[in-house]
Design an enzyme around this catalytic site. Structure first.
Site, PDB file in Angstrom:
ATOM      1  N   TYR A  57       0.842  -1.191   0.000  1.00  0.00           N
ATOM      2  CA  TYR A  57       0.000   0.000   0.000  1.00  0.00           C
ATOM      3  C   TYR A  57       0.875   1.238   0.000  1.00  0.00           C
ATOM      4  O   TYR A  57       1.425   1.645   1.007  1.00  0.00           O
ATOM      5  CB  TYR A  57      -0.933   0.007   1.210  1.00  0.00           C
ATOM      6  CG  TYR A  57      -1.908  -1.140   1.266  1.00  0.00           C
ATOM      7  CD1 TYR A  57      -2.201  -1.903   0.138  1.00  0.00           C
ATOM      8  CD2 TYR A  57      -2.555  -1.478   2.451  1.00  0.00           C
ATOM      9  CE1 TYR A  57      -3.099  -2.948   0.201  1.00  0.00           C
ATOM     10  CE2 TYR A  57      -3.456  -2.519   2.516  1.00  0.00           C
ATOM     11  CZ  TYR A  57      -3.723  -3.261   1.388  1.00  0.00           C
ATOM     12  OH  TYR A  57      -4.610  -4.309   1.440  1.00  0.00           O
ATOM     13  N   SER A 204     -13.054  -4.955   1.728  1.00  0.00           N
ATOM     14  CA  SER A 204     -14.032  -4.290   0.844  1.00  0.00           C
ATOM     15  C   SER A 204     -15.461  -4.722   1.152  1.00  0.00           C
ATOM     16  O   SER A 204     -16.222  -5.058   0.244  1.00  0.00           O
ATOM     17  CB  SER A 204     -13.699  -4.565  -0.628  1.00  0.00           C
ATOM     18  OG  SER A 204     -12.477  -3.996  -0.985  1.00  0.00           O
ATOM     19  N   PRO A 205     -15.874  -4.707   2.419  1.00  0.00           N
ATOM     20  CA  PRO A 205     -17.238  -5.118   2.755  1.00  0.00           C
ATOM     21  C   PRO A 205     -18.293  -4.138   2.250  1.00  0.00           C
ATOM     22  O   PRO A 205     -19.486  -4.456   2.277  1.00  0.00           O
ATOM     23  CB  PRO A 205     -17.219  -5.179   4.288  1.00  0.00           C
ATOM     24  CG  PRO A 205     -16.186  -4.163   4.672  1.00  0.00           C
ATOM     25  CD  PRO A 205     -15.114  -4.286   3.612  1.00  0.00           C
ATOM     26  N   LEU A 206     -17.845  -2.972   1.773  1.00  0.00           N
ATOM     27  CA  LEU A 206     -18.758  -1.998   1.170  1.00  0.00           C
ATOM     28  C   LEU A 206     -18.549  -1.893  -0.338  1.00  0.00           C
ATOM     29  O   LEU A 206     -18.883  -0.872  -0.947  1.00  0.00           O
ATOM     30  CB  LEU A 206     -18.579  -0.627   1.834  1.00  0.00           C
ATOM     31  CG  LEU A 206     -18.992  -0.567   3.302  1.00  0.00           C
ATOM     32  CD1 LEU A 206     -18.681   0.795   3.901  1.00  0.00           C
ATOM     33  CD2 LEU A 206     -20.467  -0.893   3.458  1.00  0.00           C
ATOM     34  N   ARG A 208     -15.888  -1.516  -2.189  1.00  0.00           N
ATOM     35  CA  ARG A 208     -15.004  -0.395  -2.535  1.00  0.00           C
ATOM     36  C   ARG A 208     -15.765   0.931  -2.540  1.00  0.00           C
ATOM     37  O   ARG A 208     -15.524   1.809  -3.367  1.00  0.00           O
ATOM     38  CB  ARG A 208     -14.315  -0.652  -3.878  1.00  0.00           C
ATOM     39  CG  ARG A 208     -13.590  -1.990  -3.908  1.00  0.00           C
ATOM     40  CD  ARG A 208     -12.724  -2.175  -5.123  1.00  0.00           C
ATOM     41  NE  ARG A 208     -12.157  -3.532  -5.133  1.00  0.00           N
ATOM     42  CZ  ARG A 208     -11.143  -3.959  -4.390  1.00  0.00           C
ATOM     43  NH1 ARG A 208     -10.567  -3.128  -3.551  1.00  0.00           N
ATOM     44  NH2 ARG A 208     -10.708  -5.195  -4.473  1.00  0.00           N
ATOM     45  N   GLY A 209     -16.675   1.048  -1.583  1.00  0.00           N
ATOM     46  CA  GLY A 209     -17.442   2.281  -1.427  1.00  0.00           C
ATOM     47  C   GLY A 209     -18.731   2.317  -2.212  1.00  0.00           C
ATOM     48  O   GLY A 209     -19.600   3.157  -1.947  1.00  0.00           O
ATOM     49  N   SER A 212     -22.187   2.096  -0.419  1.00  0.00           N
ATOM     50  CA  SER A 212     -22.607   3.228   0.416  1.00  0.00           C
ATOM     51  C   SER A 212     -23.673   4.060  -0.269  1.00  0.00           C
ATOM     52  O   SER A 212     -24.393   4.830   0.377  1.00  0.00           O
ATOM     53  CB  SER A 212     -21.408   4.130   0.736  1.00  0.00           C
ATOM     54  OG  SER A 212     -20.965   4.814  -0.444  1.00  0.00           O
TER      55      SER A 212
END
Length: 329
Positions: A57, A204-206, A208-209, A212
């Site tokens: 990262y 990445s439970p969302l 990758r956004g 939302s």
């Protein structure tokens, strides 16, 4: 903050962790040191103690960010980092190295950047097809004996590889993408982890956004945001996936929560051995995500969510072709 045990006999960690990747890479301009530190400190204050980073990262810069933020509060955090992969200069291919030599090289670099004498959880970021998993995990196990690592993990490993690695040295956690729009682990991985007493860490439970509901157009992403190359954010896939998120948002509104909170609550409801690590660079989003641990979904809620967003409904692959070869080895 509620807590969960990572694996059958592993450590106790916050029920939701903090993925730190986006602070340093992939989602446009990196966070500055002050911003990254503020988010990490607020996470600790909220009881979010499980922090996730990796050698790649940045590369390297995220470990430095995390290390500086924890310099005077190391004892309050459970720190996970990963080794074994890196992109080429054009980000068109992954280089994977799980050799014992690289195990040793990588941990020394991570400890130096983090400013720590040990990491709590050390993952192999991707499985090296050219190195037997027993050799990689065996070398990682030596780090446990030396006190440089407390627990071991694998990422994006197949059930068969997970079993082989676990037989060589206990694996505490498996990290793999999992969310409403990435449900492949339900085929076998979740059950394998539960059987072996291994914690499952959804990254990445969302989505990758995307889950939302705040991303309305690809133009909402920075020009250098890697999601622009993700098939689910491209062409007709984008609109099809937006329609799925809208349906989830309607259920969330009925419950008086945000779409992101509902998506996280759904992941948490899939088993007590799951500890998702949503990432963010904003304190407001961090606080919203942490509050998802207090949301209780009934059987009717889960059935309603599954009706509008069933397994396999997401349109497009979860990674571009160049990265897919390194998955589920």
């Amino acid at each position: 903050m509620k807590t969960r045990t990572l694996g059958r006999s592993g450590p106790e960690v916050s029920a939701i962790g903090l993925g730190c990747m986006g602070m340093a890479a992939f989602y446009g301009k990196p966070s500055d040191e002050g911003q990254a530190t503020a988010v990490i400190h607020r996470a600790l204050d909220l009881g979010v103690t499980f922090l996730d980073t990796a050698e790649m990262y940045g590369p390297h810069t995220n470990e430095i960010q995390v290390g500086k933020a924890l310099a005077d509060r190391r004892d309050r955090a459970f720190v996970a980092t990963k080794f074994g992969i890196g992109y080429n200069a054009d980000r068109t291919a992954l280089a994977v190295d799980g050799t014992p030599k690289n195990v040793r090289r990588a941990i020394e670099g991570s400890l130096k950047r983090l400013g720590m004498d040990h990491v709590d959880l050390y993952y192999l970021h991707r499985v090296d097809p050219n190195t037997p998993i027993e050799e990689t995990v065996g070398a990682m196990g030596e780090l446990v004996k030396e006190g440089k690592v407390r627990f071991l993990g694998l990422s994006e490993a197949s059930p068969a590889t997970l079993r082989r690695g676990h037989a060589e040295h206990p694996i505490t956690a498996l990290q793999t993408e999992y969310s409403l729009w990435s449900r492949e682990p339900e085929d076998e991985l979740l059950a394998t982890c539960e059987e072996l007493g291994i914690g499952f860490v959804p990254y990445s439970p969302l989505g990758r956004g995307f889950l939302s509901g705040e991303i309305k157009s690809v133009d909402d992403l920075a020009p250098d945001d890697f999601r622009r190359s993700n098939p689910r954010f491209q062409g007709d896939n984008f609109q099809k996936n937006i329609d799925l998120v809208k349906a989830v948002a309607e259920i969330a509104a009925d419950k008086g929560v945000t779409a992101a909170q509902l998506a996280l609550a759904w992941v948490l409801a899939q088993g007590d051995h799951l500890v998702p690590i949503p990432g963010t660079r904003r304190i407001r989003t961090l606080e919203e995500n942490a509050a998802a641990t207090d949301i209780v979904l009934s059987a009717d809620d889960l059935a309603r969510i599954d009706a509008v967003f069933p397994k396999g409904a997401a349109s497009g692959h979860r990674y571009a072709e160049a990265a897919r070869a390194a998955l589920n080895r």
